[in-house]
Design an enzyme around this catalytic site. Structure first.
Site, PDB file in Angstrom:
ATOM      1  N   GLU A 102      -4.640   3.006  -8.438  1.00  0.00           N
ATOM      2  CA  GLU A 102      -4.681   3.461  -7.055  1.00  0.00           C
ATOM      3  C   GLU A 102      -3.621   4.529  -6.798  1.00  0.00           C
ATOM      4  OE1 GLU A 102      -4.755  -0.292  -4.880  1.00  0.00           O
ATOM      5  OE2 GLU A 102      -6.900  -0.383  -5.275  1.00  0.00           O
ATOM      6  N   CYS A 115       1.930   8.732  -3.605  1.00  0.00           N
ATOM      7  CA  CYS A 115       2.428   7.625  -4.424  1.00  0.00           C
ATOM      8  C   CYS A 115       1.467   7.450  -5.593  1.00  0.00           C
ATOM      9  CB  CYS A 115       2.492   6.369  -3.553  1.00  0.00           C
ATOM     10  SG  CYS A 115       2.976   4.902  -4.466  1.00  0.00           S
ATOM     11  N   CYS A 122       0.695  -4.494 -14.464  1.00  0.00           N
ATOM     12  CA  CYS A 122       2.126  -4.476 -14.799  1.00  0.00           C
ATOM     13  C   CYS A 122       2.454  -5.775 -15.520  1.00  0.00           C
ATOM     14  CB  CYS A 122       2.967  -4.348 -13.530  1.00  0.00           C
ATOM     15  SG  CYS A 122       4.730  -4.235 -13.862  1.00  0.00           S
ATOM     16  N   CYS A 126       6.516  -9.756 -11.180  1.00  0.00           N
ATOM     17  CA  CYS A 126       7.362 -10.095 -10.027  1.00  0.00           C
ATOM     18  C   CYS A 126       6.528 -10.982  -9.099  1.00  0.00           C
ATOM     19  CB  CYS A 126       7.808  -8.830  -9.305  1.00  0.00           C
ATOM     20  SG  CYS A 126       8.762  -7.741 -10.375  1.00  0.00           S
ATOM     21  N   CYS A 129       4.651  -9.599  -5.862  1.00  0.00           N
ATOM     22  CA  CYS A 129       3.920  -8.329  -5.982  1.00  0.00           C
ATOM     23  C   CYS A 129       2.475  -8.566  -6.421  1.00  0.00           C
ATOM     24  CB  CYS A 129       4.653  -7.442  -6.987  1.00  0.00           C
ATOM     25  SG  CYS A 129       3.715  -5.987  -7.467  1.00  0.00           S
ATOM     26  N   CYS A 352       3.045  -0.996   0.234  1.00  0.00           N
ATOM     27  CA  CYS A 352       3.839  -1.390  -0.912  1.00  0.00           C
ATOM     28  C   CYS A 352       3.496  -2.785  -1.409  1.00  0.00           C
ATOM     29  CB  CYS A 352       5.296  -1.408  -0.480  1.00  0.00           C
ATOM     30  SG  CYS A 352       6.199  -0.141  -1.247  1.00  0.00           S
TER      31      CYS A 352
HETATM   32  S1  SF4 Z   1       7.144  -5.000  -8.273  1.00  0.00           S
HETATM   33 FE1  SF4 Z   1       5.071  -5.209  -9.179  1.00  0.00          FE
HETATM   34  S2  SF4 Z   1       4.623  -3.207 -10.122  1.00  0.00           S
HETATM   35 FE2  SF4 Z   1       6.850  -3.277  -9.708  1.00  0.00          FE
HETATM   36  S3  SF4 Z   1       7.757  -4.073 -11.636  1.00  0.00           S
HETATM   37 FE3  SF4 Z   1       7.370  -5.886 -10.346  1.00  0.00          FE
HETATM   38  S4  SF4 Z   1       5.308  -6.611 -10.953  1.00  0.00           S
HETATM   39 FE4  SF4 Z   1       5.544  -4.516 -11.722  1.00  0.00          FE
END
Ligand code: SF4
Length: 360
Positions: A102, A115, A122, A126, A129, A352
């Site tokens: 995206e 962005c 990923c 996290c 996220c 975000c």
């Molecule tokens: S916030 Fe999301 S995209 Fe960024 S490093 Fe952590 S898991 Fe990966």
């Protein structure tokens, strides 16, 4: 030359010129027996005229055009879906192989930011996220990273019927951890900064990282751009829970590495941007603001407090706006430039931490 090229630089048997930075473009043209200035002309056609058809490149000889048609393509990943928010934000879904990434355009009063994503998914997981929840699929190659800007610029900067503010700023804050795709990201940044490329000044380009310390140290020897660091916690106990990468590179290691980067950088004159997502009863108490101010005492920094955006099945809740204001007030009183980030594009899931793509 062919033997020096990586397979990711090809589309079928043809070389995708969108994978080359300025130096690589010159080397490529020299390797096929052409002059360096042909590479400069090619960069101009690609990044200033948004032209992907060799036959339309009028200052290039017929013989060279024929050669290029046989050997090369200029191909960005396709934008397959566009969503427009009531606040002017636009989100595109970009097809890369069998996946989607995206790209988000965020217009503001005095600037417009694009962005972009650097990976599909990923690996870092996290816990707050949405991208982290879908796992890691693939690193984007250079044409897939700069192709996002190339496509968006064609829509935004060159559509005279729509009154969009041209893209002035680039942030690598979309899907993925840019420092885990270091070489492709650095080559993309070289194209973004170069006069023959997108020609955007280094203080308008921001790389956001969760803090991969050895890669951040390497980056400081490779390129100079603005740095934003996803800190999100004032101590290692909380950060370990929010960001598992903290168990490998803890806050103290990360802060030392940030200082090393800042000492070499000219782009970050105002200091590093610290990103801090506000999670209800997790990291948003008065004591956390005080702890944050203490650990950042020796780091020139601006603090971005980010109201958290909910996604399905998450264990977190966003902090109350009054609590966020109180948190900001403590930091401001202690001398930190602090802003509460406005949520943009929430109605189209473009804010975000909401970027997840979908498998096609
Ligand atoms: S916030 Fe999301 S995209 Fe960024 S490093 Fe952590 S898991 Fe990966």
């Amino acid at each position: 030359m062919k033997n020096n090229l990586h397979h990711s630089q090809y589309i079928g048997t043809k070389i995708n010129l969108l994978n080359f930075n300025f130096i690589q473009m010159r080397n490529f043209f020299l390797s096929i027996g052409e002059k360096k200035f042909c590479a400069d002309q090619m960069m101009h056609w690609i990044y200033h005229e948004y032209c992907d058809d060799f036959n339309k490149m009028t200052n290039i000889s017929n013989i060279l055009r024929k050669k290029l048609n046989n050997m090369c393509v200029i191909e960005a990943p396709k934008f397959i879906e566009e969503k427009r928010s009531v606040d002017g934000t636009i989100k595109w879904q970009v097809a890369v192989n069998n996946n989607l990434v995206e790209t988000v355009y965020i217009p503001e009063k005095n600037r417009s930011t694009l962005c972009i994503s650097s990976q599909i998914g990923c690996i870092l997981e996290c816990s707050f996220c949405a991208t982290g929840q879908i796992g890691f699929k693939k690193n984007l190659n250079v044409s897939e990273i700069v192709g996002q800007i190339w496509n968006a610029s064609k829509i935004i900067n060159h559509n005279q019927f729509q009154k969009h503010r041209p893209i002035t700023n680039i942030v690598l804050m979309g899907m993925g951890e840019p420092l885990l795709n270091l070489n492709n990201v650095v080559n993309s940044l070289k194209i973004i900064l170069n006069d023959f490329g997108f020609n955007i000044s280094k203080n308008k380009v921001t790389l956001s990282t969760s803090g991969i310390v050895p890669a951040l140290d390497k980056l400081s020897n490779m390129i100079d751009v603005n740095l934003a660091v996803s800190l999100h916690a004032p101590n290692n106990i909380i950060r370990d829970k929010l960001m598992p990468i903290n168990k490998k590179y803890n806050i103290q290691n990360l802060l030392h590495s940030i200082n090393r980067y800042l000492n070499k950088s000219h782009a970050n004159r105002g200091g590093v941007t610290i990103e801090y997502v506000m999670l209800n009863n997790i990291n948003d108490e008065v004591v956390h603001a005080e702890e944050l101010a203490m650990i950042l005492k020796k780091i020139p920094s601006k603090i971005n407090l980010i109201p958290w955006n909910c996604f399905p099945n998450s264990i977190y809740k966003s902090s109350d706006p009054i609590k966020i204001k109180k948190f900001a007030a403590i930091l401001i009183k202690k001398g930190f430039f602090t802003v509460i980030r406005k949520n943009r594009g929430t109605d189209i899931n473009a804010a975000c931490g909401q970027l997840v793509g979908n498998i096609v």
